[in-house]
Design an enzyme around this catalytic site. Structure first.
Site, short mmCIF file in Angstrom:
data_model
loop_
_atom_site.label_atom_id
_atom_site.label_comp_id
_atom_site.label_asym_id
_atom_site.label_seq_id
_atom_site.Cartn_x
_atom_site.Cartn_y
_atom_site.Cartn_z
N ASP A 182 -31.22 23.40 -33.73
CA ASP A 182 -30.24 24.69 -34.34
C ASP A 182 -30.96 25.18 -34.95
OD1 ASP A 182 -29.74 21.93 -33.27
OD2 ASP A 182 -27.95 23.12 -32.54
N ASP A 214 -25.27 21.63 -24.51
CA ASP A 214 -24.93 21.35 -25.24
C ASP A 214 -23.46 21.16 -26.41
OD1 ASP A 214 -27.07 22.73 -27.92
OD2 ASP A 214 -25.45 21.77 -28.23
C1 DX5 Z 1 -24.51 23.36 -31.48
C2 DX5 Z 1 -24.50 22.47 -31.96
C3 DX5 Z 1 -24.11 21.48 -31.78
C4 DX5 Z 1 -25.40 20.34 -31.65
C5 DX5 Z 1 -24.33 19.67 -31.14
O1 DX5 Z 1 -23.85 25.35 -32.13
O2 DX5 Z 1 -25.92 23.63 -31.17
O3 DX5 Z 1 -23.79 21.76 -30.08
O4 DX5 Z 1 -26.18 20.94 -31.10
O5 DX5 Z 1 -23.69 18.68 -31.86
P1 DX5 Z 1 -23.03 18.09 -30.69
O6 DX5 Z 1 -23.76 17.15 -30.13
O7 DX5 Z 1 -22.09 17.14 -32.32
O8 DX5 Z 1 -21.22 18.71 -30.30
#
Ligand code: DX5
Length: 329
Positions: free
Chosen positions: A120, A268
């Site tokens: 990310d 996501d």
């Molecule tokens: C948001 C991030 C999150 C991450 C996943 O910008 O991209 O979505 O990837 O986070 P969780 O699975 O903990 O929501």
């Protein structure tokens, strides 16, 4: 049954012409050798799939899964014309990982059986948070053979000026195209950005924030291998899943199926081994990014397995509801 081992794509046309009359079925495989599979990048695969599909339809042949190269399978989930759901892919986000040991964490994820690893990238402009640049992604390459995916949650300036570096850092262990995700909201010239990712040897993907209508990416669907429907507002892990995104998933999946376009749908944000992944799978997503939903397990292989089991069950009509657990399957 005619078996074709694709050794040289340039001969495929001749082989296909011959088999058109001689065979009842076409079962095309790509040798497991990475040298062969890595040469079959997306453009060839798209060409091959289309040609075999035309051949199968015109000659009434039964077309089986055309290509199964190691690297190819990592970047593609299934043939565009295949009947049935697209294979489920579990893609952990490294956001909750132990950053001081990121290489070892990537190896731990590989051993857990994940399909890809998502980095990310956040620049403190497009999203409030700040994470890392291409150097960290590249540094992880030597610790794992798993394919990478880079989500560019960065400003238009950063996305355009650093695109080649991110695309290069995201490539596979043999230079295979890694998934590079550009946000529609951060790219004034999105069509050019996605084209540049492919030209730089990446596998282009486009992401939409929760408020962004699906129509914003309708005209670039032919350029991408994935569409990422964000189910949280980007920037942080551990946020609550936004359930209204399933309508957007369903709409984009229908566009792809109706137009014969070959792309996966990723989700996501807030996706867990529960009703959330089931709802997204039922709506047509087949790639699932999980950060906190994966790292909450001491044994990551259990997390990977549970996420995959629930998603695959939902694809087959057994859709977990809110309050249910995997034991209810
Ligand atoms: C948001 C991030 C999150 C991450 C996943 O910008 O991209 O979505 O990837 O986070 P969780 O699975 O903990 O929501």
């Amino acid at each position: 049954v005619c078996y074709i081992l694709i050794l040289d794509l340039r001969n495929l046309r001749a082989i296909a012409a011959v088999t058109k009359h001689a065979a009842r079925e076409i079962r095309v495989t790509c040798g497991g050798a990475s040298a062969v599979s890595q040469s079959l990048h997306k453009a060839d695969l798209r060409h091959v799939d289309r040609m075999l599909s035309l051949l199968s339809h015109s000659a009434g042949l039964v077309l089986h899964a055309p290509l199964h190269g190691n690297a190819v399978a990592a970047q593609r989930s299934s043939a565009p014309q295949m009947a049935g759901p697209r294979p489920v892919q579990i893609i952990p986000s490294v956001l909750p990982a132990d950053w001081a040991n990121m290489g070892a964490e990537c190896k731990r994820l590989e051993d857990a059986g994940v399909d890809r690893i998502q980095f990310d990238v956040m620049d403190g402009n497009f999203v409030p948070n700040l994470t890392f640049g291409p150097e960290l992604i590249a540094a992880c390459r030597k610790y794992t053979k798993v394919m990478f995916e880079t989500q560019l949650m960065v400003s238009n300036y950063n996305c355009e000026t650093m695109l080649d570096q991110y695309t290069e850092a995201t490539k596979g262990p043999n230079g295979e195209p890694g998934v590079v995700i550009a946000h529609v909201e951060a790219n004034v010239h999105l069509h050019r950005t996605l084209t540049k990712i492919r030209e730089a040897g990446g596998s282009p993907s486009v992401a939409l924030n929760p408020h962004t209508p699906a129509e914003m990416i309708e005209n670039v669907l032919d350029l991408v291998d994935h569409v990422l429907v964000m189910t949280v507002n980007p920037g942080f892990g551990g946020q609550a899943y936004i359930p209204t995104m399933v309508d957007k998933i369903r709409k984009i999946r229908k566009w792809g199926d109706d137009r014969g376009l070959d792309f996966d749908i990723e989700v996501d944000g807030g996706v867990k081994a529960d009703w959330t992944i089931a709802a997204c799978a039922e709506a047509g997503a087949n790639c699932f990014i999980a950060g906190s939903g994966m790292f909450k397990y001491d044994d990551l292989s259990v997390g990977c397995k549970e996420l995959r089991t629930i998603a695959e069950a939902a694809q087959k009509g057994k859709v977990l509801k809110e309050g249910q657990t995997i034991k209810d399957l």
